[in-house]
Design an enzyme around this catalytic site. Structure first.
Site, short mmCIF file in Angstrom:
data_model
loop_
_atom_site.label_atom_id
_atom_site.label_comp_id
_atom_site.label_asym_id
_atom_site.label_seq_id
_atom_site.Cartn_x
_atom_site.Cartn_y
_atom_site.Cartn_z
N LYS A 73 13.65 43.24 -2.12
CA LYS A 73 12.82 44.28 -1.48
C LYS A 73 13.63 44.98 -0.38
O LYS A 73 13.57 46.20 -0.25
CB LYS A 73 11.55 43.65 -0.89
CG LYS A 73 10.52 43.31 -1.96
CD LYS A 73 9.39 42.44 -1.44
CE LYS A 73 8.48 42.03 -2.60
NZ LYS A 73 7.49 41.00 -2.23
N GLN A 118 5.36 37.73 2.84
CA GLN A 118 5.62 37.19 1.50
C GLN A 118 4.80 35.92 1.30
O GLN A 118 4.85 35.00 2.12
CB GLN A 118 7.12 36.89 1.36
CG GLN A 118 7.53 36.39 -0.01
CD GLN A 118 7.44 37.46 -1.09
OE1 GLN A 118 7.82 38.60 -0.89
NE2 GLN A 118 6.90 37.08 -2.24
N ASP A 166 0.76 45.80 0.74
CA ASP A 166 0.40 44.94 -0.39
C ASP A 166 -1.01 45.26 -0.89
O ASP A 166 -1.39 44.82 -1.97
CB ASP A 166 0.41 43.47 0.06
CG ASP A 166 1.55 42.69 -0.56
OD1 ASP A 166 2.19 43.22 -1.49
OD2 ASP A 166 1.78 41.54 -0.14
#
Ligand code: NAP
Length: 298
Positions: free
Chosen positions: A55, A99, A122
């Protein structure tokens, strides 16, 4: 013999990342705005380390600010919440991603809820889930967003088509069902308690498999000509006996690809299908968040 058109998610994602890079250059040039993504990793999970690294690389390649916070396993929930609060208040950061999984002593729902909804790239906090469910502008989970882009690119308008989604997770199944509904599909959501699942799946002009069971969806579950989106990523032993004996593994989807490709009209392979779209859509969401936070049209 394969008849379906292959939906090349890898190529689509590469092109999307190129377009995002151009958009970022324009934002910097015209508005002095460099979109910034902060990724927070707690602990040493090797899979998460790989995701977080990729990422970061993709974010920088698109010309954006990439900040990675690596915290030890022993980090308390309070310390993580304090970092999230700092990032919420930081004007250089437009997207925040913690994460998952986080260590067991940290409640993921508390962390998701603490991220500012307009920086929640997200799309997982309840404010954004609610916005999606009520048709308001918000941030949409990356994998479902990527699936929709692939479907709309392949099929054009989705209006009036019957979409069957297998899986009802908050991460994939539910948001993709909402997006399909928003695109005027008739939507059926199937799950582990669904009866006559193959017959239900066969109703789908669009069939999305987000189950986590290797090759569960067989060729005869698919309506001839349907568009099949395989979200699954399942690691299984190599099909070559020697390699399997040596512990080699491969990644397969939730759909039995060879069988399905003989019946479907379009199909995403695994790998090179939905997977690459997830990171590209994370970048897209960060740009969207940066624009909205700075009063620019999306
Ligand atoms: P999840 O949270 O485990 O949800 C799985 C869903 O499948 C649940 O709703 C479950 O039903 C349903 N299910 C399980 N067994 C079933 C069966 N035998 N028949 C019908 N439905 C069944 O998984 P997820 O997070 O949604 O992920 C799904 C898959 O997508 C996984 O393979 C994951 O690795 C992959 N994934 C890929 C990406 C990507 O970037 N490509 C991103 C995210 C996830 P119940 O609700 O009834 O238990």
């Amino acid at each position: 013999m394969s008849q379906a058109q292959i939906i090349d998610g890898q190529a689509f994602a590469e092109a999307l990342r190129g377009r995002i890079g151009e958009e970022v250059s324009g934002l910097i040039r015209d508005h002095g705005l460099k979109p910034g993504l902060a990724v927070v990793l707690v602990g040493e999970d090797p899979g998460s380390q790989i995701y977080v690294n990729s990422k970061g690389v993709a974010t920088e390649a698109a010309g954006m600010l990439s900040v990675t916070h690596r915290l030890p396993d022993s980090t308390t929930q309070e310390a993580l919440l304090a970092l999230v609060a700092e990032l919420n208040a930081d004007p250089a950061i437009h997207g925040i991603l913690v994460q998952f999984p986080v260590p067991a002593h940290i409640d993921p729902l508390v962390i998701q809820a603490a991220i500012h909804p307009d920086k929640d790239v997200d799309g997982l906090n309840t404010i954004n889930a609610g916005r999606l469910a009520t048709g308001q502008a918000g941030l949409v989970p990356c994998t479902p967003l990527g699936c929709m882009m692939l479907l709309e690119d392949a099929l054009g308008s989705l209006r009036g088509r019957h979409a069957v989604v297998i899986g009802r997770s908050n991460l994939v199944g539910k948001p993709i069902a909402q997006l399909l509904l928003r695109a005027d599909c008739t939507v059926t959501i199937a799950h582990s308690r669904t009866q006559e699942l193959p017959a239900v799946a066969r109703l789908g002009d669009i069939l999305v498999a987000a189950v986590g069971r290797a090759e569960m969806v067989r060729g005869d579950w698919i309506k001839p000509g349907a568009a099949v989106i395989d979200v699954g990523m399942n690691r299984i032993p190599s099909r070559r006996p020697k390699a399997a004996a040596a512990g080699k593994t491969i990644v397969v989807g939730d759909v039995a690809y060879d069988e399905a490709a003989e019946v479907a009209g379009w199909i995403t392979p695994v790998p090179r299908g939905v997977g690459p779209m997830t990171v590209a859509c994370l970048l897209q969401n960060t740009v969207t968040a940066a624009r909205r936070l700075n009063g620019l049209a999306v």
